[in-house]
Design an enzyme around this catalytic site. Structure first.
Site, PDB file in Angstrom:
ATOM      1  CG  ASN B 410      -2.073   0.977   1.068  1.00 23.33           C
ATOM      2  OD1 ASN B 410      -1.955   1.947   0.327  1.00 23.33           O
ATOM      3  ND2 ASN B 410      -3.156   0.761   1.773  1.00 23.33           N
ATOM      4  CG  ASP B 411       1.536   3.230   3.637  1.00 25.65           C
ATOM      5  OD1 ASP B 411       0.456   3.682   3.200  1.00 25.65           O
ATOM      6  OD2 ASP B 411       1.711   2.911   4.830  1.00 25.65           O
ATOM      7  CB  VAL B 412       6.030   0.512  -0.724  1.00 24.17           C
ATOM      8  CG1 VAL B 412       6.546   0.396   0.699  1.00 24.17           C
ATOM      9  CG2 VAL B 412       5.260  -0.727  -1.121  1.00 24.17           C
ATOM     10  CB  ALA B 451       1.432   5.742   6.512  1.00 20.19           C
TER      11      ALA B 451
END
Lengths: 97, 484
Positions: B410-412, B451
């Site tokens: 997700n965040d990456v 996050a």
């Protein structure tokens, strides 16, 4: 200042530099095995555990012996467990034939 | 060797042991060097194990005439438990296993510190503390630091273990005034340490202070790691690994053993390097990871970011696109580990390869919960490591790629890190998945990542959401591809 302590500090500083230099560039594939392998090496504290767990003329049996024995066991869990899981992980890394 | 006795002529067994120690130090250095290259890594691990065995034997030789019963009982019991744990653990549980083993190492160092203190009391005037004032203070300080660093490594690792195995929630648990609490714990531990060194001749008071320092150190490990979120665990594990090395080096100062000092600081330094690599991959400072409470927004007010224009698709649609793809990049994340989808992912890429599609994997340095987590999982599923690519090596290839499959990441892959200055992720290097011709995101729901940030990727025109469990989705895709 005691000369031997000074010598020990020299050893410490040099070993830290060596540690930084030995691992210059690690491929991400190896991050986990390197971590668990070096984690096993940190079980070197087993030597300290042996030193305090011994019973001899100079070191009588006492609370130190019991804590030393526990430290021996804990350090060996770290050492044997660490090297064994690292070996298991390393065995999986292979190229396509 | 005990450097304090170095002016004296060594006995023959002590001289022999010294050569063993020197050889084992050289072997440790060569082992760490070998462990940083794929070809030599496995032999490096065995070399390190050999070095450890040699060091233990040398220690026996040096001690000479002693009653070794307690040592042997400890070593045998510990080896058996360690071997059992290592043999039983699943590959998917590797992050928490490494954390747990690291914790045991820290506790061992703490106990060495405690035992050394008791030894000073038991041996009375014969102890080095009383006979050599300058050395005594130095040894004493190191002894107390061994207890502190070993103790916080232990509880810190246990908390990391509990978070990684999801026995407690991964979100940061922020105590009110936690910075003040941590500073107070640290200062109290140091203050009581000084008193404990001073009070070593008064055994009751000394032991009381020693126990107090130990408890403060254990509490510190808990408060420090509770405040760090699950997604930051790669940093925390490598830092704790470094701490356990430092605790070993401190124990070496306490019993004046050069081989302990050298090996401990080697581990300490290499752990710091990994820690810095992880921080750099997230474009955050170590202080921010340790004290920032990053990801805590999730627990706070449940502010749901509105998603607009998100397009979903079903397995059949995705299979149709995949059937014609010439090139594909798979982007795995922590979700793949949770769904245990790595085998299904491998089978899916085999199926694609059979149809003439080149499949590669893009691995972000902080994907997962420990350094190199994805690499281990994919290796377990027999994905050859030359199909795995680092972010920098593959990021410019997304624009020439037909399909990108994001599974559990997700965040990456959040493009907001590149162009939205208001995003907490801004500045973090991310994978350019949105540049691929079409993108499938396999995800159970539209929930936020670690996050707690909205992922702008999901709103792009070429992105389709495939809402399903990772493993199920891959298996269904394989089935659909076979029929296509």
């Amino acid at each position: 200042m005691n000369a031997f302590i000074l010598l020990e500090i020299y050893v410490f500083v040099l070993a830290c530099f060596a540690g930084f230099q030995l691992i210059s560039k690690v491929p991400p594939t190896l991050h986990t095995p390197l971590m668990s392998g070096s984690n096993a090496i940190s079980g070197i504290t087993i030597l300290g555990a042996m030193y305090v767990a011994k019973v001899s003329a100079e070191a009588p049996f006492g609370a130190s012996t019991i804590f030393g024995m526990l430290a021996c066991a804990l350090a060996m869990i770290n050492v044997v467990g660490g090297f064994a899981v690292t070996e298991r992980m390393m065995r999986m890394f292979k190229k396509k034939d | 060797m005990n450097l304090l006795t170095a002016t004296m002529q060594l006995k023959w067994n002590e001289s022999l042991a010294e050569f063993g120690f020197i050889a084992s130090v050289i072997m440790f250095m060569l082992a760490i060097m070998r462990m940083s290259k794929v070809k030599t890594a496995r032999s490096g691990n065995w070399l390190a194990a050999g070095a450890m065995a040699l060091a233990v034997i040398s220690q026996f030789v040096e001690e000479g005439q002693i009653n070794p019963v307690f040592i042997i009982v400890g070593i045998v019991a510990g080896s058996a438990i360690g071997a059992y744990l290592a043999w039983r653990v699943q590959m998917t549980q590797m992050p928490e296993m490494v954390a747990l083993l690291n914790g045991f190492g820290g506790l061992a160092s703490m106990f060495v510190g405690l035992a050394s203190y008791f030894q000073f009391i038991e041996t009375g005037a014969r102890g080095t503390l009383a006979s050599l004032p300058a050395v005594g203070a130095f040894t004493g300080v190191n002894l107390m630091l061994t207890v502190i660093v070993g103790g916080l490594t232990f509880t810190g690792s246990v908390i990391a273990f509990l978070k990684l195995s999801e026995k407690i929630r991964g979100v940061p648990i922020l105590l009110p005034a936690r910075h003040a609490i941590n500073v107070a714990l640290g200062l109290l531990a140091l203050g009581f340490s000084a008193l404990a060194v001073w009070a070593v001749s008064n055994s009751v008071l000394g032991v009381l202070l020693l126990v107090l320092v130990g408890l403060l150190a254990l509490a510190m490990g808990v408060t420090l790691v509770l405040a760090i979120g699950g997604g930051d665990m790669p940093v925390v594990i490598s830092l704790l690994n470094s701490y356990s090395g430092i605790a070993g080096a401190l124990a070496g100062f306490t019993i004046h053993s050069p081989v302990l000092i050298v090996s401990g600081s080697l581990v300490g330094a290499s752990g710091i390097i990994l820690t810095m690599i992880m921080c750099k991959a997230m474009n955050r400072s170590l202080a921010n990871v340790m004290f920032g409470g990053f990801g805590a927004a999730e627990t706070g007010e449940k502010k749901k970011d509105e998603y607009k224009n998100v397009k979903s698709c079903d397995v059949e649609e995705a299979a149709l696109v995949l059937a014609d793809a010439q090139s594909c990049i798979v982007v795995p994340g922590y979700g793949m580990a949770v769904a245990q989808a790595q085998h299904a992912v491998r089978e899916l890429s085999d199926q694609l390869a059979k149809r003439g599609c080149t499949v590669r994997y893009a691995v972000h340095p902080v994907a997962g919960r420990m350094p190199g987590h994805m690499n281990v999982l994919l290796a377990e599923a027999n994905v050859p490591y030359d199909q795995l690519f680092e972010m920098d090596a593959i990021n410019s290839d997304f624009k020439n790629t037909d399909v990108a499959i994001v599974i559990g990441a997700n965040d990456v892959v959040n493009p907001a890190a590149k162009d939205n200055k208001a995003s907490p992720l801004y500045g973090m290097p991310v994978l350019n998945v949105e540049e691929a011709r079409s993108v499938f995101v396999i995800k159970r729901s539209l929930g936020a990542g670690f996050a707690g940030v909205k992922n702008e990727l999901f709103e792009k025109d070429n992105v389709r959401m495939l809402y399903a469990d990772g493993r199920k989705a891959c298996e269904d895709l394989i089935k659909a591809l076979k029929e296509a």
